[in-house]
Write a protein that holds these residues in place. Structure first.
Motif, mmCIF file in Angstrom:
data_model
loop_
_atom_site.group_PDB
_atom_site.id
_atom_site.type_symbol
_atom_site.label_atom_id
_atom_site.label_comp_id
_atom_site.label_asym_id
_atom_site.label_seq_id
_atom_site.Cartn_x
_atom_site.Cartn_y
_atom_site.Cartn_z
ATOM 1 N N PRO A 156 0.677 -0.915 0.348
ATOM 2 C CA PRO A 156 -0.095 0.277 0.007
ATOM 3 C C PRO A 156 0.530 1.084 0.285
ATOM 4 C CG PRO A 156 -0.416 -1.221 2.099
ATOM 5 C CD PRO A 156 0.591 -1.708 1.291
ATOM 6 N N TRP A 157 1.978 1.086 0.382
ATOM 7 C CA TRP A 157 2.858 2.789 1.029
ATOM 8 C C TRP A 157 4.396 2.974 -0.782
ATOM 9 C CZ3 TRP A 157 1.944 -1.363 4.969
ATOM 10 C CH2 TRP A 157 1.395 -0.554 5.512
ATOM 11 N N GLY A 158 3.152 2.307 -1.541
ATOM 12 C CA GLY A 158 4.242 2.732 -3.144
ATOM 13 C C GLY A 158 4.046 2.864 -4.202
ATOM 14 N N SER A 159 4.145 3.344 -5.144
ATOM 15 C CA SER A 159 4.011 3.589 -6.347
ATOM 16 C C SER A 159 3.280 2.682 -7.296
ATOM 17 C CB SER A 159 5.550 3.899 -7.294
ATOM 18 O OG SER A 159 6.569 3.529 -7.291
ATOM 19 N N ALA A 160 3.177 1.533 -6.887
ATOM 20 C CA ALA A 160 3.015 0.605 -8.131
ATOM 21 C C ALA A 160 1.518 -0.155 -7.346
ATOM 22 C CB ALA A 160 4.080 -0.942 -7.666
ATOM 23 N N CYS A 161 1.401 0.145 -5.878
ATOM 24 C CA CYS A 161 -0.043 0.538 -5.822
ATOM 25 C C CYS A 161 -1.079 1.773 -6.306
ATOM 26 C CB CYS A 161 -0.416 0.120 -4.621
ATOM 27 S SG CYS A 161 -1.705 -0.060 -3.020
ATOM 28 N N PHE A 162 -0.007 2.394 -5.626
ATOM 29 C CA PHE A 162 -0.880 4.370 -5.906
ATOM 30 C C PHE A 162 -0.994 4.062 -7.143
ATOM 31 C CE2 PHE A 162 -0.722 8.558 -6.567
ATOM 32 C CZ PHE A 162 -1.498 9.377 -5.606
ATOM 33 N N ASN A 163 -0.010 4.211 -8.004
ATOM 34 C CA ASN A 163 -1.173 4.590 -9.596
ATOM 35 C C ASN A 163 -1.405 3.418 -10.637
ATOM 36 O OD1 ASN A 163 1.471 6.406 -10.007
ATOM 37 N ND2 ASN A 163 2.802 4.656 -10.419
ATOM 38 N N ARG A 164 -1.608 1.793 -9.371
ATOM 39 C CA ARG A 164 -2.505 0.851 -9.839
ATOM 40 C C ARG A 164 -4.063 1.728 -9.827
ATOM 41 N NH1 ARG A 164 -5.878 -2.557 -7.076
ATOM 42 N NH2 ARG A 164 -4.077 -2.173 -5.745
ATOM 43 N N LEU A 165 -4.129 2.041 -8.589
ATOM 44 C CA LEU A 165 -5.700 3.415 -8.430
ATOM 45 C C LEU A 165 -5.924 4.028 -8.225
ATOM 46 C CD1 LEU A 165 -5.145 1.987 -5.134
ATOM 47 C CD2 LEU A 165 -6.498 0.745 -6.298
ATOM 48 N N SER A 166 -4.909 4.601 -9.315
ATOM 49 C CA SER A 166 -5.065 6.502 -9.289
ATOM 50 C C SER A 166 -4.415 6.684 -10.987
ATOM 51 C CB SER A 166 -4.745 7.324 -8.058
ATOM 52 O OG SER A 166 -3.393 7.441 -8.257
ATOM 53 N N ARG A 167 -3.314 6.660 -11.521
ATOM 54 C CA ARG A 167 -2.680 6.735 -12.193
ATOM 55 C C ARG A 167 -1.777 6.419 -12.672
ATOM 56 N NH1 ARG A 167 1.984 11.487 -10.624
ATOM 57 N NH2 ARG A 167 2.812 10.422 -9.199
ATOM 58 N N GLU A 168 -1.439 6.535 -13.906
ATOM 59 C CA GLU A 168 -0.903 5.694 -15.396
ATOM 60 C C GLU A 168 0.946 5.806 -14.897
ATOM 61 O OE1 GLU A 168 -0.292 2.212 -16.008
ATOM 62 O OE2 GLU A 168 -2.009 1.978 -15.313
ATOM 63 N N PRO A 169 1.877 6.053 -14.267
ATOM 64 C CA PRO A 169 3.265 6.673 -14.377
ATOM 65 C C PRO A 169 4.281 6.477 -15.702
ATOM 66 C CG PRO A 169 3.435 4.299 -13.896
ATOM 67 C CD PRO A 169 2.158 4.454 -13.948
ATOM 68 N N PRO A 170 4.701 7.839 -16.105
ATOM 69 C CA PRO A 170 5.447 7.562 -17.416
ATOM 70 C C PRO A 170 6.761 6.241 -17.261
ATOM 71 C CG PRO A 170 6.216 8.750 -16.061
ATOM 72 C CD PRO A 170 5.737 9.246 -15.239
ATOM 73 N N SER A 171 6.603 5.840 -18.671
ATOM 74 C CA SER A 171 7.579 4.977 -19.023
ATOM 75 C C SER A 171 8.592 5.254 -19.187
ATOM 76 C CB SER A 171 7.226 4.028 -20.281
ATOM 77 O OG SER A 171 7.473 5.813 -21.486
ATOM 78 N N SER A 172 9.047 6.725 -18.675
ATOM 79 C CA SER A 172 10.795 7.168 -18.549
ATOM 80 C C SER A 172 10.756 8.677 -18.272
ATOM 81 C CB SER A 172 11.309 7.260 -20.398
ATOM 82 O OG SER A 172 11.048 7.825 -21.081
ATOM 83 N N PRO A 173 11.832 9.166 -17.775
ATOM 84 C CA PRO A 173 11.665 9.767 -17.594
ATOM 85 C C PRO A 173 11.932 11.044 -18.979
ATOM 86 C CG PRO A 173 14.126 9.390 -16.967
ATOM 87 C CD PRO A 173 13.344 8.185 -17.445
ATOM 88 N N ASN A 174 11.688 10.980 -19.927
ATOM 89 C CA ASN A 174 11.273 11.890 -20.855
ATOM 90 C C ASN A 174 9.779 11.277 -21.542
ATOM 91 O OD1 ASN A 174 14.265 11.951 -21.199
ATOM 92 N ND2 ASN A 174 14.531 10.154 -22.200
ATOM 93 N N GLY A 175 9.205 10.912 -20.879
ATOM 94 C CA GLY A 175 7.694 10.983 -20.873
ATOM 95 C C GLY A 175 6.930 12.219 -20.421
ATOM 96 N N PRO A 176 5.840 12.146 -20.957
ATOM 97 C CA PRO A 176 5.113 12.876 -20.396
ATOM 98 C C PRO A 176 4.602 11.981 -18.905
ATOM 99 C CG PRO A 176 3.827 12.196 -22.148
ATOM 100 C CD PRO A 176 5.367 11.701 -21.308
ATOM 101 N N LYS A 177 4.477 13.467 -17.940
ATOM 102 C CA LYS A 177 3.883 12.745 -16.956
ATOM 103 C C LYS A 177 2.547 13.462 -16.729
ATOM 104 C CE LYS A 177 4.409 13.098 -11.797
ATOM 105 N NZ LYS A 177 5.142 12.144 -10.900
ATOM 106 N N PRO A 178 1.973 12.636 -15.886
ATOM 107 C CA PRO A 178 -0.062 12.591 -16.531
ATOM 108 C C PRO A 178 0.135 13.739 -15.078
ATOM 109 C CG PRO A 178 0.280 10.517 -15.126
ATOM 110 C CD PRO A 178 1.624 10.985 -15.500
#
Length: 178
Positions: A156-178
Motif C-alpha cells: 500500500p505504500w508504494g507507487s505500484a499500488c498508487f499508480n494502479r489505483l489512481s494514475r499511470e506512471p510515465p515509461s521514462s523520464p522523457n515521457g509526459p507526466k500525467p
C-alpha cells in the motif's frame, strides 16, 4: 578487490539486512508509512518529478527527477525533517525491530533525541531509459524481494499500488507526466 566492487558488495549486504527487518522498523506502522508517502507526493511536480517510491518498514526508495531550484540535498532534507517531526508527534518515539522484536530508539531529530533517518542518503545517476526502467522495477519490487508480499501492487505504500489505483506512471523520464 577494486574499491568499486567492494562498495557494490557493501551496499548489497546492507540491503539484505534491511530486507530482513534489522534495525528500527517504525515505518511498518500504517500512520508512519502514510506520513512518508504523503510527504513524497506533496512535492511532486513542484520540487521534483516523482516516478517511483516504496516505503519499507525500515527504509525508503525513491526515484525522482530534480527540478531547477531544488537540489537533491534540499529535497531529502525537507522529507526527513517533515516526516520525523510528524512521526514523533504521533508518539512513535520508539519502534520495534522486526528482526529481534526489541525496542529501538528512533526519535525525531529534536535536541537530545536520536535520528529517525540516517544523516546521509544514497543517490544514483540514471544513465538512460533502460537504466530508468531497471531502477523503477527495483524500487517497486522491493517489498516482494523482502518477502513481504507477492506482487508490487499489493504494497500500500508504494507507487505500484498508487499508480494502479489512481494514475499511470510515465515509461521514462522523457515521457509526459500525467
Amino acid at each position: 578487490m577494486p574499491e568499486a566492487d567492494r562498495e557494490v558488495a557493501r551496499r548489497r549486504r546492507i540491503q539484505e539486512f534491511l530486507d530482513q527487518g534489522i534495525g528500527s522498523c517504525v515505518l511498518r506502522h500504517q500512520a508512519c508509512a502514510e506520513i512518508v508517502q504523503e510527504s513524497l507526493l506533496f512535492g511532486d511536480g513542484e520540487r521534483y518529478r516523482l516516478f517511483a517510491w516504496v516505503v519499507m518498514p525500515n527504509h525508503v526508495h525513491v526515484l525522482i527527477e530534480q527540478v531547477a531550484g531544488w537540489p537533491l540535498w534540499k529535497v531529502v532534507k525537507a522529507w526527513k525533517r517533515h516526516t520525523s517531526r510528524q512521526i514523533h508527534l504521533l508518539g512513535f518515539g520508539l519502534g520495534a525491530s522486526l528482526h529481534t522484536g526489541e525496542e529501538v530508539d528512533c526519535k525525531s531529530t529534536i535536541p537530545g533525541g536520536s535520528a529517525l533517518w540516517q544523516r546521509d542518503y544514497w543517490d544514483r545517476y540514471i544513465r538512460n531509459d533502460r537504466h530508468f526502467v531497471t531502477v523503477k522495477r527495483y524500487v517497486e519490487a522491493n517489498p516482494v524481494t523482502a518477502g513481504l508480499i507477492g506482487s508490487p501492487e499489493e504494497w500500500p505504500w508504494g507507487s505500484a499500488c498508487f499508480n494502479r489505483l489512481s494514475r499511470e506512471p510515465p515509461s521514462s523520464p522523457n515521457g509526459p507526466k500525467p
